[in-house]
Design an enzyme around this catalytic site. Structure first.
Site, short mmCIF file in Angstrom:
data_model
loop_
_atom_site.label_atom_id
_atom_site.label_comp_id
_atom_site.label_asym_id
_atom_site.label_seq_id
_atom_site.Cartn_x
_atom_site.Cartn_y
_atom_site.Cartn_z
N ASP A 180 0.82 -1.22 0.00
CA ASP A 180 0.00 0.00 0.00
C ASP A 180 0.85 1.27 0.00
O ASP A 180 0.46 2.29 0.57
CB ASP A 180 -0.97 0.02 1.20
CG ASP A 180 -1.76 -1.26 1.29
OD1 ASP A 180 -2.25 -1.71 0.25
OD2 ASP A 180 -1.87 -1.82 2.41
N LYS A 192 2.16 2.02 -5.26
CA LYS A 192 2.86 1.49 -6.44
C LYS A 192 2.04 1.66 -7.72
O LYS A 192 2.60 1.87 -8.79
CB LYS A 192 3.21 0.01 -6.24
CG LYS A 192 4.20 -0.24 -5.13
CD LYS A 192 4.46 -1.70 -4.92
CE LYS A 192 3.29 -2.49 -4.39
NZ LYS A 192 2.82 -2.13 -3.05
N GLY A 231 -4.13 -4.44 -4.43
CA GLY A 231 -5.11 -3.50 -4.95
C GLY A 231 -4.36 -2.24 -5.34
O GLY A 231 -4.03 -1.42 -4.50
N HIS A 232 -4.02 -2.12 -6.61
CA HIS A 232 -3.23 -0.98 -7.06
C HIS A 232 -4.17 0.12 -7.58
O HIS A 232 -4.91 -0.09 -8.54
CB HIS A 232 -2.22 -1.42 -8.14
CG HIS A 232 -1.15 -2.31 -7.58
ND1 HIS A 232 -0.17 -2.88 -8.33
CD2 HIS A 232 -0.91 -2.69 -6.30
CE1 HIS A 232 0.62 -3.58 -7.54
NE2 HIS A 232 0.19 -3.49 -6.31
N GLN A 244 2.33 -6.05 -3.13
CA GLN A 244 2.65 -6.07 -1.68
C GLN A 244 3.93 -5.26 -1.44
O GLN A 244 4.14 -4.28 -2.11
CB GLN A 244 2.78 -7.51 -1.16
CG GLN A 244 1.46 -8.26 -1.07
CD GLN A 244 1.02 -8.85 -2.39
OE1 GLN A 244 1.78 -9.52 -3.05
NE2 GLN A 244 -0.22 -8.62 -2.78
P1 IMP Z 1 -2.27 -12.85 2.01
O1 IMP Z 1 -1.33 -12.30 1.01
O2 IMP Z 1 -3.71 -12.67 1.67
O3 IMP Z 1 -1.95 -14.29 2.35
O4 IMP Z 1 -2.07 -12.03 3.38
C1 IMP Z 1 -0.85 -12.09 4.14
C2 IMP Z 1 -0.54 -10.74 4.76
O5 IMP Z 1 -0.18 -9.83 3.73
C3 IMP Z 1 -1.71 -10.09 5.50
O6 IMP Z 1 -1.19 -9.34 6.59
C4 IMP Z 1 -2.30 -9.15 4.47
O7 IMP Z 1 -2.99 -8.08 5.06
C5 IMP Z 1 -1.03 -8.69 3.78
N1 IMP Z 1 -1.23 -8.27 2.38
C6 IMP Z 1 -1.40 -9.05 1.31
N2 IMP Z 1 -1.52 -8.31 0.19
C7 IMP Z 1 -1.39 -7.03 0.56
C8 IMP Z 1 -1.38 -5.80 -0.16
O8 IMP Z 1 -1.49 -5.74 -1.39
N3 IMP Z 1 -1.23 -4.67 0.58
C9 IMP Z 1 -1.06 -4.71 1.93
N4 IMP Z 1 -1.04 -5.84 2.64
C10 IMP Z 1 -1.21 -6.99 1.96
#
Ligand code: IMP
Length: 425
Positions: free
Chosen positions: A13, A16, A40-41, A225
């Site tokens: 977040d 990007k 979520g870009h 991420q």
């Molecule tokens: P997962 O990727 O859904 O398995 O989540 C694992 C961790 O990564 C959790 O703490 C999510 O909130 C975090 N996370 C996954 N994708 C994003 C992203 O695009 N932005 C921020 N946090 C993310």
């Protein structure tokens, strides 16, 4: 210049999407190399906000080929919805390509994700519940189903049947859920998705990318991420299941590291995190709430309020090291406009000692206390400034401090969500 990699330097977040959209204009190709619809870009074009979960953020430029690389996990239902949203807003997806080697998220992946999160004794990660982790588990366990498998219905049926048996056994018996999967229904639903996007699938996406490299095309690798969510270099186990760091681009797109020219670290001017796990500079209430409200810090994918805190230089130093950052793109600095004083964490205090290297072991990290340096705020709006020279002195000092901590040069400063709200250096 051939390959530029964009990476998040914090817990995701960082903004990007906007930076990718901005740079994509001058690119020939944009590639997503890992993650899935946990990302979520956000891209703001005039009065319209797009939240892209799977499609590379270069999709708005019809001359830029956008590739969903082999390292991405795809929920085809979400991809189709995204394609339809883009088309109904007047954007064609003729410039989109999907790697046949990308793995596919099935309903049992989402169910396993939720079941694991509900089983408290295993420890909640606070995932996005999109089935990302379980899909990567199948990939690495060599049980996954790839887009390629859809071209042979017999093979697909066999693999799906086996997976449905295994997953329903685990879900019903270990997780005590009541699930029943219908092979024919799932098969038909997913074949429908495949047929809808089949003309966008490329058999050998790494060949496509390497051909572009050999023709000296300009290619942008769009990380999702952030570094601190990297499965190796982040705050394990509170991480995602892929490699958002720059090295992940080589694996998730299929090219050699010698091709990378620039690694741009996207740095939000303060820090946020969504989900569980340690976050040394987190501020509960007060400044944390102000940052959340002023920065609109609610998840683009799940809508969850993000945890907020002051800038963490130890995290940036770590990101600089593991990614080999060559440039910084600073985002959301305008969110700090009204603060009289701004704190920057430059080191941690651990066990009575000052440390500057990020401890990735969370038992050590949890005992770290941030050491802050106070900087004066600038108390004026930056949102209309497009020339570095016009920035207030205190904003320049803040920017210089971030550059000093990372040892990378600042090349972009974003002062608002809109495309035009940017300072280029
Ligand atoms: P997962 O990727 O859904 O398995 O989540 C694992 C961790 O990564 C959790 O703490 C999510 O909130 C975090 N996370 C996954 N994708 C994003 C992203 O695009 N932005 C921020 N946090 C993310």
């Amino acid at each position: 210049m051939t390959v530029t990699v964009i990476v998040g330097t914090q817990w995701g977040d960082e903004g990007k999407g906007k930076i990718t959209d901005l740079l994509a204009r001058d690119m020939d190709m944009v590639v997503r190399y890992q993650g899935g619809n946990n990302a979520g870009h956000t891209v703001v074009i005039k009065d319209k906000t797009f939240k892209l979960h799977l499609t590379p953020s270069g999709i708005f430029y019809s001359n830029v080929l956008c590739v969903i690389g082999n390292g991405v996990v795809i929920d085809p239902r979400v991809l189709l919805e995204e394609i339809q949203t883009l088309q109904s807003s007047g954007y064609s997806v003729n410039n989109l390509r999907i790697s046949s080697q990308a793995h596919v998220i099935f309903p049992y992946h989402r169910d396993l994700d939720s079941a694991q999160e509900q089983k408290h004794e295993a420890g909640r990660i606070g995932t996005t519940s999109r089935g990302i982790g379980p899909c990567y588990v199948d990939k690495f366990n060599r049980r996954g189903i790839r887009i390629w498998d859809f071209s042979n219905e017999k093979v697909l049926r066999q693999k799906l049947e086996w997976n449905l048996k295994e997953k329903s056994f685990i879900l019903n018996n270990f997780y005590e859920m009541k699930v029943e999967y219908n092979l024919e229904e799932i098969l038909n639903e997913y074949l429908g998705y495949y047929h809808a996007v089949r003309n966008l699938v490329v058999e050998e996406s790494s060949t496509l990318i390497n051909e572009a490299i050999s023709k000296n095309k300009k290619i942008l690798m769009e990380g999702a991420q952030g570094t601190m969510l990297d499965v190796d270099h982040g705050t394990y186990p509170y991480v995602t299941s892929s490699s958002p760091v720059a090295g992940g681009a080589c694996i998730g797109a299929g090219f050699g590291p010698q091709e990378v020219d620039e690694v741009i670290g996207v740095v939000k001017a303060y820090v946020t995190r969504v989900g569980g796990g340690p976050f040394p500079t987190e501020i509960e209430g007060g400044v944390g709430d102000t940052l959340r409200e002023k920065g609109g810090e609610y998840g683009a994918t799940t809508g969850r309020p993000r945890r907020c805190g002051w800038f963490d230089g130890v995290v940036l130093r770590h990101a600089s090291k593991v990614n080999g950052l060559t440039q910084l793109a600073i985002t959301k600095i305008d969110v700090l406009d009204s603060f009289e004083k701004i704190d920057i964490c430059t080191a941690y205090e651990y066990d009575g000692k000052i440390i500057k290297d990020f401890p990735t072991d969370i038992s050590r990290l949890e005992k770290c206390k941030p050491v802050y340096e106070e900087m004066p705020g600038w108390r004026e709006s930056l949102s209309k400034i497009t020339d570095y020279q016009h920035l207030p002195v205190n904003a320049k000092k803040y920017i210089d401090k971030l550059a000093e901590l990372s040892e990378a040069k600042v090349s972009l400063i974003s002062v608002g969500a809109e495309r035009g709200q940017i300072i280029k250096l």
